[in-house]
Design an enzyme around this catalytic site. Structure first.
Site, PDB file in Angstrom:
ATOM      1  N   ASP A 267       9.418  24.478  40.120  1.00 11.53           N
ATOM      2  CA  ASP A 267      10.547  23.936  40.881  1.00 11.53           C
ATOM      3  C   ASP A 267      11.009  22.600  40.278  1.00 11.53           C
ATOM      4  OD1 ASP A 267      12.350  23.383  42.878  1.00 11.53           O
ATOM      5  OD2 ASP A 267      10.900  23.490  44.520  1.00 11.53           O
ATOM      6  N   ASP A 327      18.540  25.963  48.685  1.00 14.40           N
ATOM      7  CA  ASP A 327      17.609  26.577  49.635  1.00 14.40           C
ATOM      8  C   ASP A 327      18.323  27.346  50.747  1.00 14.40           C
ATOM      9  OD1 ASP A 327      15.890  25.141  48.076  1.00 14.40           O
ATOM     10  OD2 ASP A 327      14.849  24.168  49.749  1.00 14.40           O
TER      11      ASP A 327
END
Ligand code: GLA
Length: 501
Positions: A267, A327
């Protein structure tokens, strides 16, 4: 941070600066400065964030460097007596007041949890990130041969966030088997952010107190016939502010292999403070290379929110999947904004390399049954990774029925690996189609309207198919009468999913 986020933050800063300050007092305390907030966690990790504030009279501007990873503009700042109140993205609210030389801070997160902390004055240079290390020459790494169909599993983040621990992961593995999910094809149990401790003297990554023994945990998960996934960042810290892999890529890959890890989600997070967008491919190549050499097959999941047209180069760094968006949130707007925007990327997916529109929210409570069936159908048509994001221990029968619908899962897992595209749209009804290995097509008829609608169209004009001989309803598990057209009710925010051949 992407340019559009920087621009948005700049606009927010300007808006905050121009805002009138209700309840402002003439003699508001000066909060100007760089302030470090330490948040000690019960599992032995202390997270650091910074507030970079500038006060001119009653006007407060600035940003918060959340977890040392993401710089986010201060919004809606105003004074309430001696206290400054402001928001940052993600629904976080800060209340700040002077406490001698320090600041007293209360941070709430849009839910019942709140942190009370002291912020200490630090020099502005305290927020300077580590220097960017040399990046490798670009080359094309070999295909690792994994994930010929999209990965299926569970990930801790959407439901548990930092509340994941060894017990939660073991329970998820137990529930994946007991619920019938494993038998339906789910395999990966993936630990997301917040498992990390610091590093030992030799630089080896450590777990924090929530995960006393990662090797024992992987043995437990493997004994259930499942695989274990883990999470890190190419930056110095993860998005949650935990230890990242910067400068330790090969060492961390070796540690994952030694612990029996089968999947890595990598990430971007604080890497955005060190590297340029132009470096993305080289940075991800570094870990792709380390994984290739670590001696264990580890699926490689790139998470950088779709920056730098990742779909064009991810397979060249050995990437098996790559996030295409920011997200997901557990609501209809977020899910549909992501899901219905994916068709443009369809040509980049195929066996071994998949577009990832983010993990599932099914069963987390923010959408109704029809909406969750839409979520699942759309993700399966998109050949998306199916990473359940709910609490598997306590899911309802409806949630389990959605996640284990084998006829819909078979579309996701179709070996041809061709992702669906929008074939037809009118008045909030959208028809998405996907060719299947056996010769037929999978069809999703979606109703994005707030009321039930009747969808009516001929096969020939809408899905570019001659009248099928066989039409199967994949949610009702019934055969429909074949014909030259479809005519049927689709619930509000719902779907009819068919296979036609
Ligand atoms: C980012 C990712 C999420 C999750 C969190 C963890 O926001 O996009 O999926 O991994 O970080 O901190």
């Amino acid at each position: 941070m992407p340019l559009h986020t920087r621009l948005k933050n700049l606009c927010l800063l300007l808006a905050a600066a121009l805002a009138l300050a209700p309840g402002a007092r003439a003699a508001a305390p000066d909060l100007t400065g760089t302030w470090r907030i330490d948040l000690p966690k019960p599992w032995g990790v202390t997270l650091h964030s910074y507030m970079i504030l500038r006060q001119e009279g009653p006007f407060l501007t600035g940003s918060v460097l959340v977890n040392d990873a993401d710089e986010i503009g201060v919004q809606e700042a105003h004074m309430e007596g001696e206290e400054a109140v402001f928001h940052v993205d993600w629904g976080w609210k800060f209340r700040v007041r002077r406490d001698g030389a320090n600041l007293h801070v209360v941070i709430s997160y849009g839910g019942p949890d709140a942190d009370v902390a002291t912020a200490y004055p630090v020099p502005a240079s305290a927020t300077t990130p580590p220097a960017a290390p040399a990046i490798p020459e670009l080359r094309t790494l070999p295909d690792n041969g994994l994930l010929r169909t999209p990965p299926m599993g569970w990930n801790s983040w959407n439901h548990f966030a930092e509340k994941v621990d060894d017990r939660v992961v073991r329970d998820a593995a137990d529930a994946m088997v007991a619920s019938g999910m494993a038998a339906a094809g789910y395999q990966y149990i993936n630990i997301d952010d917040t498992w990390e401790g610091g590093r030992d003297a030799a630089g080896n990554i450590l777990t924090n107190a929530k995960f006393p023994d990662m090797k024992a945990l992987s043995a437990y998960v493997h004994a259930k016939g499942l695989k274990l996934g883990i999470y890190s960042s190419p930056g110095f810290v993860t998005c949650g502010g935990y230890e990242g892999s910067l400068g330790h890529e090969a060492q961390d890959a070796a540690t994952y292999a030694a612990c029996g890890i089968d999947y890595l989600k990598y990430d971007w997070c604080s890497a955005g403070r060190i590297y340029k967008i132009a470096d993305l491919r080289a940075v991800y190549q570094k870990m792709g290379d380390a994984l290739e050499r670590c001696g264990r097959p580890i699926a490689y999941s790139l998470c950088e929110y779709g920056m730098g047209d990742v779909w064009t180069w991810a397979p060249k760094v050995s990437g098996n999947l790559w996030r295409t968006t920011g997200d997901i949130q557990d609501n209809w707007e977020s899910m549909t904004k992501i899901g219905f925007d994916q068709g443009r990327l369809a040509t980049f997916a195929g066996p071994g390399h998949w577009n990832d529109p983010d993990m599932l929210e099914i069963g987390n409570g923010g959408m109704n049954g029809a909406e969750y069936r839409t979520h699942f159908s759309l993700w399966c048509l998109l050949a998306a990774p199916l990473m359940a994001g709910n609490d598997l221990r306590s899911m309802s029968d409806d949630t389990r029925a959605i996640l284990t619908n084998r006829e819909v899962i078979a579309v996701d897992q179709d070996p041809l690996g061709r992702e669906a595209q929008r074939a037809w749209a009118q008045d909030g009804i959208e028809v998405w189609t996907r060719p299947l290995a056996a010769g037929g097509i999978a069809i999703g008829i979606f109703n994005r309207n707030d009321q039930q609608r009747t969808a009516s169209f001929s096969w020939a004009e809408s899905v570019d198919a001659s009248a099928p001989r066989h039409v199967r309803d994949l949610w009702n598990h019934t055969d429909l009468a074949p014909g030259s057209s479809f005519n049927g009710a689709v619930p509000a925010h719902g779907v009819v999913m068919l296979e036609a051949k």
